[in-house]
Design an enzyme around this catalytic site. Structure first.
Site, short mmCIF file in Angstrom:
data_model
loop_
_atom_site.label_atom_id
_atom_site.label_comp_id
_atom_site.label_asym_id
_atom_site.label_seq_id
_atom_site.Cartn_x
_atom_site.Cartn_y
_atom_site.Cartn_z
N GLU A 186 15.52 -23.49 -8.98
CA GLU A 186 15.14 -22.07 -8.91
C GLU A 186 16.30 -21.16 -9.32
O GLU A 186 16.12 -20.19 -10.05
CB GLU A 186 14.62 -21.75 -7.50
CG GLU A 186 14.24 -20.31 -7.23
CD GLU A 186 13.16 -19.76 -8.14
OE1 GLU A 186 12.53 -20.52 -8.91
OE2 GLU A 186 12.96 -18.53 -8.11
N HIS A 241 24.32 -40.25 -13.86
CA HIS A 241 23.43 -41.01 -14.75
C HIS A 241 23.28 -40.32 -16.11
O HIS A 241 22.31 -40.58 -16.82
CB HIS A 241 22.07 -41.21 -14.07
CG HIS A 241 22.20 -41.99 -12.80
ND1 HIS A 241 22.49 -43.33 -12.77
CD2 HIS A 241 22.15 -41.60 -11.50
CE1 HIS A 241 22.59 -43.75 -11.52
NE2 HIS A 241 22.39 -42.70 -10.71
N GLU A 296 16.20 -16.90 -17.05
CA GLU A 296 15.16 -15.95 -17.45
C GLU A 296 15.65 -14.51 -17.52
O GLU A 296 15.15 -13.74 -18.33
CB GLU A 296 13.91 -16.06 -16.59
CG GLU A 296 14.08 -15.66 -15.16
CD GLU A 296 12.80 -15.80 -14.35
OE1 GLU A 296 11.71 -15.62 -14.89
OE2 GLU A 296 12.92 -16.08 -13.14
N CYS A 347 0.83 -1.22 0.00
CA CYS A 347 0.00 0.00 0.00
C CYS A 347 0.86 1.27 0.00
O CYS A 347 1.98 1.26 0.49
CB CYS A 347 -0.93 0.13 1.20
SG CYS A 347 -2.01 -1.28 1.42
N TRP A 376 -3.10 -2.29 -1.56
CA TRP A 376 -2.72 -3.65 -1.92
C TRP A 376 -3.34 -4.50 -0.83
O TRP A 376 -2.85 -4.54 0.30
CB TRP A 376 -1.20 -3.77 -1.94
CG TRP A 376 -0.73 -5.14 -2.24
CD1 TRP A 376 -0.30 -6.07 -1.34
CD2 TRP A 376 -0.62 -5.76 -3.51
NE1 TRP A 376 0.06 -7.21 -1.99
CE2 TRP A 376 -0.12 -7.06 -3.32
CE3 TRP A 376 -0.91 -5.34 -4.82
CZ2 TRP A 376 0.10 -7.94 -4.38
CZ3 TRP A 376 -0.68 -6.21 -5.87
CH2 TRP A 376 -0.18 -7.49 -5.65
N ASN A 418 -0.82 1.65 6.13
CA ASN A 418 -0.07 0.64 5.40
C ASN A 418 0.53 -0.28 6.46
O ASN A 418 1.19 0.19 7.38
CB ASN A 418 1.03 1.33 4.58
CG ASN A 418 2.06 0.34 4.06
OD1 ASN A 418 1.76 -0.82 3.81
ND2 ASN A 418 3.29 0.81 3.91
N GLY A 419 0.28 -1.58 6.33
CA GLY A 419 0.83 -2.52 7.30
C GLY A 419 -0.21 -3.57 7.66
O GLY A 419 -1.21 -3.73 6.94
N LYS A 423 4.65 -10.88 -16.45
CA LYS A 423 4.53 -11.11 -15.00
C LYS A 423 3.39 -12.07 -14.68
O LYS A 423 3.48 -12.86 -13.75
CB LYS A 423 4.32 -9.76 -14.30
CG LYS A 423 4.36 -9.84 -12.79
CD LYS A 423 5.76 -10.16 -12.27
CE LYS A 423 5.77 -10.52 -10.80
NZ LYS A 423 6.93 -11.35 -10.44
N LYS A 445 16.29 -18.60 -12.49
CA LYS A 445 16.57 -17.16 -12.38
C LYS A 445 17.63 -16.75 -13.41
O LYS A 445 17.49 -15.75 -14.08
CB LYS A 445 17.07 -16.77 -10.97
CG LYS A 445 16.08 -16.83 -9.85
CD LYS A 445 15.05 -15.72 -9.84
CE LYS A 445 13.81 -16.10 -10.58
NZ LYS A 445 12.71 -16.66 -9.84
N ARG A 498 3.01 0.38 -5.46
CA ARG A 498 2.93 -0.28 -4.14
C ARG A 498 1.58 -0.99 -3.93
O ARG A 498 1.39 -1.67 -2.94
CB ARG A 498 3.11 0.76 -3.02
CG ARG A 498 4.45 1.44 -3.02
CD ARG A 498 4.52 2.50 -1.93
NE ARG A 498 4.44 1.90 -0.62
CZ ARG A 498 5.49 1.50 0.09
NH1 ARG A 498 6.70 1.66 -0.39
NH2 ARG A 498 5.33 0.97 1.27
C1 F6R Z 1 9.93 -16.94 -12.54
C2 F6R Z 1 8.52 -16.59 -12.49
C3 F6R Z 1 7.54 -17.53 -13.09
C4 F6R Z 1 6.29 -17.61 -12.23
C5 F6R Z 1 5.21 -18.46 -12.95
C6 F6R Z 1 3.99 -18.65 -12.09
O1 F6R Z 1 10.72 -15.98 -11.92
O2 F6R Z 1 8.16 -15.57 -11.99
O3 F6R Z 1 8.10 -18.80 -13.29
O4 F6R Z 1 6.63 -18.19 -11.01
O5 F6R Z 1 4.85 -17.83 -14.14
O6 F6R Z 1 3.41 -17.42 -11.78
P1 F6R Z 1 2.39 -17.29 -10.59
O7 F6R Z 1 3.13 -17.59 -9.34
O8 F6R Z 1 1.90 -15.88 -10.66
O9 F6R Z 1 1.31 -18.30 -10.84
#
Ligand code: F6R
Length: 609
Positions: A482, A505, A489, A2, A74, A100-101, A604, A486, A27
């Site tokens: 993971e 293997h 991507e 927020c 938010w 906010n909080g 996103k 990172k 935010r």
């Molecule tokens: C990687 C990333 C994606 C999301 C995936 C699922 O950094 O952000 O792999 O994790 O697209 O997204 P959500 O969690 O929004 O379902």
């Protein structure tokens, strides 16, 4: 998260606040509102959705005042809706508040205020603040705010105004940011400096526990012990974009650094040391239902899937319930064996991922009990699941997920221990250890964040590498996945995550001096095994970067570079070990000149199949 804004001076507060909220929209953006005092009346406008809806609302129902407060939300408690949008008022619309909080004890406060006759009109935790101030108000807003804060447990940045006194705004902060913009004959308040810069470069950063009384021509600040203190103003030289990112170069970096706070926000109000208990109010499964769970089936995509993989180790170890983890896009096209005894858990930062949503609908169609772990309140997945556990991480803007991942893990730890304690398959001592371990995680994360410059130096040496292997075992194997994700991507380097024991293997054939290996070798029952796997890679010429603990003496001779992270119980180690890998990917991406926050071909929120 927020964003909050306040203004007192000679200008039209509505315009100033609106411009400030525009800068703070990153935010939170599920609803927004502004309140001003005009003619001894509070005038308030609130709208659901993006800020422009509020602008339309104000265009058709204009308001005016020289003192006011505003908020872009938010959601944490209560879905995004007009009645849950801030500012919130007391019973008589005398006092109005933005916040906010998270107020941890809002349910008990709300109950006792209701017993005293207060009428609530929202489902938010914030509204209790307005009613508490009303309860204590005896012609002095400052005194009333201070008394109200004594009753509150949790985090807050608040601004409060009272229609009977348009000469002052009272603000306070604890574990949530608040800055005051200083100018001649007027004062500004905001969650961060980005909202103030167009008006003033002179700001005062309030400290934790501060309460301040802000007038056109004066600012009086009280510290946590109620002493009047002199907080010096500082000149801010950031431009508007730097300010939105709080001075960080990218949102991703800012979000990595937020993780000590966001993990704490995820467990805030959900663990009780006194009761030795985990409190998950939103999960309304009965003890009978929990005892009848025959299997747990977790479904997610990408980073969220990796969080699910880690939780499999935890669910099986602590709840004794067989657990499987599925990639959502696969799950929906196989023939999942699911019935009303299967608990399905859907993990999604956005809550809008099309494959995860479709999988949820499939599971519901088969009568499974469904839990969503989401960051975005009111998102489709959170609305359609039977129960939702929110991660409370605030908006994640960088496309590469970082703080949402550690938030998901934290929520999963809570859920595991909650189910285990209801099933009575863990002892009180185990639960107490878990609670104290979790409480310490934000400190351990803060320590880990201090490694950033060391990791930047290592990243410099690998910025031109074309490929990478990430190795780990057991509960950290998903962290290898993971870390590799990172790097892929955001820096477009081909990277693979492998369970270290699986190398022999097949994949070991790839190893030579052109294939660096990032390996997680922190203390655990598989540490010795990981050491052997490192030797296998080293013998074939690979450069080894090890994430390890200082107490691992052998690692120095077995690896080329070491990143020593703070030691935590193996059980919590994924929360720590992921951070160096986030930094590493980030720095390599920056050095390669890639678009860190918006990598090519990615979005996103993946709302298409
Ligand atoms: C990687 C990333 C994606 C999301 C995936 C699922 O950094 O952000 O792999 O994790 O697209 O997204 P959500 O969690 O929004 O379902």
């Amino acid at each position: 998260m927020c964003g909050i804004v306040g203004y007192i001076g000679k200008k039209n507060a509505v315009d100033v606040i609106y411009c400030g909220l525009e800068k703070l929209e990153y935010r939170g953006y599920d609803s927004a509102g502004i309140a001003v005092i005009d003619n001894k009346k509070i005038q308030r406008r609130r709208s659901i959705g993006k800020l422009k809806n509020l602008q339309e609302n104000i265009k058709t129902n204009s308001i005016y005042g020289n003192i006011g407060i505003g908020h872009t939300r938010w959601a944490t408690h209560g879905k995004p809706s007009q009645e849950n949008a801030h500012p919130h008022t007391d019973c008589n619309e005398k006092i109005v508040v933005v916040h906010n909080g998270i107020i941890e004890n809002y349910i008990e406060l709300k109950k006792s205020l209701q017993n005293e006759g207060h009428k609530f009109s929202s489902q938010t935790d914030t509204e209790v603040i307005a009613h508490l101030i009303e309860k204590y108000y005896k012609n002095d807003l400052l005194v009333a705010v201070k008394l109200a804060l004594k009753d509150i447990r949790g985090s807050y940045a608040i601004c409060a105004i009272c229609k009977e006194d348009k000469s002052r705004i009272v603000v306070a902060r604890k574990d949530a940011p608040l800055v005051i913009g200083v100018a001649l004959g007027e004062k500004y308040i905001a969650s961060d400096v980005s909202a103030l810069l167009q008006y003033t470069k002179d700001v005062i950063f309030l400290e934790n526990g501060d309460v301040a009384e802000i007038k056109e021509d004066s600012i009086k600040i009280f510290d946590i012990d109620d002493n009047v203190v002199d907080r010096k103003s500082q000149k801010i030289l950031w431009n508007a974009i730097q300010a939105e990112k709080c001075g960080y170069k990218h949102f991703m970096l800012k979000e990595i650094f937020e993780q000590a706070q966001t993990t704490q926000d995820t467990f805030r109000g959900r663990i009780s040391d006194e009761l030795n208990k985990i409190i998950l109010e939103s999960i309304k499964l009965t003890k009978k239902e929990i005892l009848s769970i025959s299997r747990i089936c977790i479904v997610a995509c990408g980073t969220s899937y990796h969080a699910g993989l880690i939780s499999k180790f935890l669910f099986e170890k602590f709840t004794e319930i067989p657990t499987e983890v599925n990639i959502a896009s696969e799950f929906r096209y196989c023939s999942p064996v699911i019935d009303d005894k299967v608990l399905t858990i859907f993990i999604s930062q956005s809550g809008e991922t099309a494959d995860t949503l479709a999988a949820l609908r499939l599971a519901r169609g088969k009568k499974s009990k469904t839990i969503a772990i989401c960051n975005v309140v009111g998102s489709s997945i959170s609305r359609e699941a039977n129960y939702t556990l929110y991660t409370h991480c605030g908006p994640e803007i960088g496309v590469a997920s970082t703080k949402a991942f550690t938030g998901q893990l934290t929520a999963l730890y809570l859920l595991v221990m909650y189910i285990a304690s209801i099933k009575e398959v863990i002892s009180n001592e185990q639960l107490a250890n878990f609670i104290s371990g979790l409480r310490d995680i934000p400190n351990k994360i803060s320590e880990t964040l201090k490694l950033s410059s060391q990791i930047e130096e290592i990243a410099k040496l690998f910025q031109n590498t074309k490929q990478f292997i990430y190795l780990a075992r057991n509960i950290n194997y998903p962290i290898a996945l993971e870390g590799a994700l990172k790097l892929k991507e955001i820096s477009y380097i081909y990277a693979e995550g492998y369970p270290a024991g699986e190398m022999k293997h097949g994949p070991i054939a790839l190893i030579d001096e052109t294939m660096p290996v990032m390996v997680i070798a922190t203390n655990s029952k598989v540490y010795e095994k990981v050491l052997s796997n490192i030797e296998e890679a080293k013998a074939r010429g690979a450069k080894i970067i090890a994430i390890a603990n200082k107490s691992n003496n052998d690692i120095v001779k077995n690896s080329d570079y070491q990143i020593f992270v703070p030691e935590v119980d193996d059980f919590f180690s994924p929360l720590i070990n992921v951070i160096p890998l986030q930094f590493f990917a980030y720095f390599v991406s920056v050095m390669k000149g890639c678009d860190v926050d918006q990598p090519r071909n990615l979005a996103k929120s993946v709302t298409v199949e």
